[in-house]
Design a protein around this motif. Structure first.
Motif, mmCIF file in Angstrom:
data_model
loop_
_atom_site.group_PDB
_atom_site.id
_atom_site.type_symbol
_atom_site.label_atom_id
_atom_site.label_comp_id
_atom_site.label_asym_id
_atom_site.label_seq_id
_atom_site.Cartn_x
_atom_site.Cartn_y
_atom_site.Cartn_z
ATOM 1 N N ILE A 35 -7.597 -19.791 78.861
ATOM 2 C CA ILE A 35 -6.764 -19.911 80.055
ATOM 3 C C ILE A 35 -7.654 -19.847 81.290
ATOM 4 O O ILE A 35 -8.467 -18.931 81.434
ATOM 5 N N VAL A 36 -7.507 -20.822 82.175
ATOM 6 C CA VAL A 36 -8.310 -20.909 83.395
ATOM 7 C C VAL A 36 -7.377 -20.951 84.599
ATOM 8 O O VAL A 36 -6.363 -21.650 84.593
ATOM 9 N N ASN A 37 -7.725 -20.177 85.619
ATOM 10 C CA ASN A 37 -6.905 -20.107 86.830
ATOM 11 C C ASN A 37 -7.287 -21.200 87.826
ATOM 12 O O ASN A 37 -8.470 -21.440 88.076
ATOM 13 N N ILE A 38 -6.281 -21.862 88.380
ATOM 14 C CA ILE A 38 -6.453 -22.796 89.492
ATOM 15 C C ILE A 38 -5.521 -22.346 90.619
ATOM 16 O O ILE A 38 -4.302 -22.293 90.407
ATOM 17 N N PRO A 39 -6.035 -21.998 91.776
ATOM 18 C CA PRO A 39 -5.156 -21.605 92.886
ATOM 19 C C PRO A 39 -4.118 -22.694 93.169
ATOM 20 O O PRO A 39 -4.403 -23.896 93.042
ATOM 21 N N GLU A 40 -2.930 -22.275 93.565
ATOM 22 C CA GLU A 40 -1.820 -23.204 93.747
ATOM 23 C C GLU A 40 -2.165 -24.350 94.699
ATOM 24 O O GLU A 40 -1.759 -25.490 94.491
ATOM 25 N N TRP A 41 -2.936 -24.028 95.731
ATOM 26 C CA TRP A 41 -3.241 -25.039 96.748
ATOM 27 C C TRP A 41 -4.346 -26.013 96.327
ATOM 28 O O TRP A 41 -4.651 -26.970 97.046
ATOM 29 N N GLN A 42 -4.921 -25.820 95.127
ATOM 30 C CA GLN A 42 -6.016 -26.687 94.681
ATOM 31 C C GLN A 42 -5.614 -27.707 93.613
ATOM 32 O O GLN A 42 -6.455 -28.505 93.174
ATOM 33 N N TRP A 43 -4.352 -27.733 93.213
ATOM 34 C CA TRP A 43 -3.958 -28.663 92.155
ATOM 35 C C TRP A 43 -4.285 -30.116 92.528
ATOM 36 O O TRP A 43 -4.769 -30.891 91.700
ATOM 37 N N ALA A 44 -4.011 -30.497 93.763
ATOM 38 C CA ALA A 44 -4.176 -31.902 94.163
ATOM 39 C C ALA A 44 -5.632 -32.327 94.308
ATOM 40 O O ALA A 44 -5.928 -33.527 94.329
ATOM 41 N N THR A 45 -6.539 -31.365 94.385
ATOM 42 C CA THR A 45 -7.944 -31.703 94.644
ATOM 43 C C THR A 45 -8.867 -31.382 93.476
ATOM 44 O O THR A 45 -10.079 -31.606 93.568
ATOM 45 N N THR A 46 -8.324 -30.883 92.375
ATOM 46 C CA THR A 46 -9.148 -30.448 91.248
ATOM 47 C C THR A 46 -9.395 -31.586 90.255
ATOM 48 O O THR A 46 -8.461 -32.277 89.836
ATOM 49 N N LEU A 47 -10.648 -31.757 89.890
ATOM 50 C CA LEU A 47 -11.045 -32.716 88.859
ATOM 51 C C LEU A 47 -11.389 -31.940 87.596
ATOM 52 O O LEU A 47 -12.311 -31.120 87.586
ATOM 53 N N LEU A 48 -10.645 -32.180 86.526
ATOM 54 C CA LEU A 48 -10.863 -31.452 85.278
ATOM 55 C C LEU A 48 -11.829 -32.208 84.371
ATOM 56 O O LEU A 48 -12.017 -33.420 84.492
ATOM 57 N N LYS A 49 -12.409 -31.477 83.417
ATOM 58 C CA LYS A 49 -13.403 -32.043 82.503
ATOM 59 C C LYS A 49 -12.773 -32.632 81.254
ATOM 60 O O LYS A 49 -13.445 -33.337 80.485
ATOM 61 N N GLU A 50 -11.482 -32.369 81.017
ATOM 62 C CA GLU A 50 -10.834 -32.782 79.770
ATOM 63 C C GLU A 50 -10.609 -34.290 79.707
ATOM 64 O O GLU A 50 -10.520 -34.975 80.730
ATOM 65 N N ASP A 51 -10.463 -34.792 78.484
ATOM 66 C CA ASP A 51 -10.217 -36.211 78.271
ATOM 67 C C ASP A 51 -8.800 -36.607 78.689
ATOM 68 O O ASP A 51 -8.579 -37.680 79.263
ATOM 69 N N VAL A 52 -7.831 -35.743 78.350
ATOM 70 C CA VAL A 52 -6.432 -36.007 78.681
ATOM 71 C C VAL A 52 -5.795 -34.731 79.215
ATOM 72 O O VAL A 52 -6.211 -33.614 78.865
ATOM 73 N N ILE A 53 -4.765 -34.901 80.035
ATOM 74 C CA ILE A 53 -4.119 -33.758 80.693
ATOM 75 C C ILE A 53 -2.606 -33.905 80.551
ATOM 76 O O ILE A 53 -2.047 -34.980 80.811
ATOM 77 N N PHE A 54 -1.948 -32.809 80.167
ATOM 78 C CA PHE A 54 -0.492 -32.757 80.128
ATOM 79 C C PHE A 54 -0.034 -31.728 81.156
ATOM 80 O O PHE A 54 -0.338 -30.545 81.024
ATOM 81 N N THR A 55 0.665 -32.186 82.191
ATOM 82 C CA THR A 55 1.159 -31.273 83.225
ATOM 83 C C THR A 55 2.627 -30.973 82.957
ATOM 84 O O THR A 55 3.384 -31.838 82.505
ATOM 85 N N ASN A 56 3.039 -29.735 83.259
ATOM 86 C CA ASN A 56 4.353 -29.271 82.829
ATOM 87 C C ASN A 56 5.236 -28.750 83.956
ATOM 88 O O ASN A 56 6.374 -28.355 83.697
ATOM 89 N N THR A 57 4.731 -28.742 85.180
ATOM 90 C CA THR A 57 5.524 -28.342 86.336
ATOM 91 C C THR A 57 5.054 -29.160 87.537
ATOM 92 O O THR A 57 4.055 -29.873 87.473
#
Length: 333
Positions: A54-76
């Protein structure tokens, strides 16, 4: 494959949180899975989440964060903004954004960013036909995949039993219709157990002010205690106003229990009226259904057996395999 599962907050035990937990732990057996969130309170959500990455991302950083994963499933809706900087993103539509009436500038901006991000998602996954229709009406975009939630295998294995109380289990939230459940129960001389946590403390207090000795409020429960609570009830009651699916109704049927549910939203798709329970439109219909289940052991047993057979198709293993397939399809497209 590296897979990210993103959810705004793990601060209660609801259907979306259950989905992330159950799917993530199954995928983690075959893939590198990381859960991203802005808030995690282990004591208030599902045990076992802390065994996953589990990794924390501050709420205000969702739109600017680049993740390392191949695929992403967002749930909210917050993590949905990951679609701005990431390529292979699927949005899992569990619930509706309920602040459309407010004109506050920050809320208006939030809705705009959310709508724009929805256009960028590679796949849109809904968990009922009702949810799919709401999504299309809200975003003017069709859902690409429809996938019902799953059920844990332990509930199917519970020995049959006709219990001695009615049960509501889930988040204590106005959308779940607990206000009308409590109000309609005033004329029913039978025990009702309400199990769950979360929600506005003022709302919880207002429910308890009914002072009905037949209604008992308990906190959230998990694991073996949860299974026993299902097993020992006589029937399950669920009266949400606009529920996307309602995993608890599926779990109750897996436990061999009849379900009385509001004839609206997701429960209207999963409860077979007159066979696995009753779909009700009014207080009168609700009281009639409750009376029939309270007075007839045979009806409880027949509907419980039919319900357990009906939901055999809903398993978390099947859900995880489908999510895995969608992830592979996104990578290959």
């Amino acid at each position: 494959m590296k897979i990210a599962m993103a959810h705004s907050r793990f601060i209660w035990a609801g259907g979306a949180e259950r989905f992330v937990f159950e799917v993530s732990r199954r995928l983690a057996a075959r893939h590198d899975v990381t859960i991203y969130t802005s808030e995690y309170i282990p004591a208030d959500t599902y045990p076992g989440l802390n065994e996953l990455s589990i990794v924390n991302i501050p709420e205000w950083q969702w739109a600017t964060t680049l993740l390392k994963e191949d695929v992403i499933f967002t749930n909210t809706h917050g993590p949905n903004l990951l679609a701005y900087r990431n390529k292979h993103v699927a949005y899992c539509f569990h619930s509706f954004m309920n602040d459309s009436a407010t004109k506050r500038p920050d809320r208006v901006l939030r809705r705009f960013l959310d709508r724009e991000a929805m256009k960028r998602n590679q796949r849109i996954i809904a968990y009922s036909k009702f949810a799919a229709s709401i999504f299309q009406a809200s975003y003017d975009r069709a859902v690409t995949d429809m996938l019902y939630y799953g059920i844990g295998p332990d509930l199917f294995d519970l020995p049959g039993k006709t219990g001695d109380y009615a049960l509501y289990l889930g988040r204590i939230d106005p959308g779940k219709g607990l206000d009308r459940l409590v109000a309609w129960w005033q004329s029913i001389d039978y025990d009702l157990v309400v199990v769950g946590g979360g929600g506005d403390p003022d709302y919880v207090r207002s429910l308890k002010q009914c002072n009905n000795p037949r209604i008992t409020f308990l906190g959230p429960i998990y694991g073996e205690e949860l299974a026993k609570t299902y097993q020992n009830c006589r029937f399950f009651v669920f009266l949400p106003y606009a529920e996307a699916l309602g995993i608890v109704a599926l779990e109750a049927m897996a436990a061999g229990k009849p379900v009385i549910a509001a004839n609206a939203g997701g429960p209207a798709e999963t409860v077979k009226h007159g066979t696995t329970g009753f779909l009700v439109n009014s207080e009168e219909e609700f009281c009639q259904a409750a009376s029939r289940l309270i007075t007839s052991n045979e009806t409880c047993q027949d509907m419980g057996t039919a319900g357990r057979q009906h939901v055999q198709q809903f398993t978390w293993d099947n859900v995880a395999r489908r999510i895995e397939q969608i992830a592979q399809e996104m990578l290959e497209s």
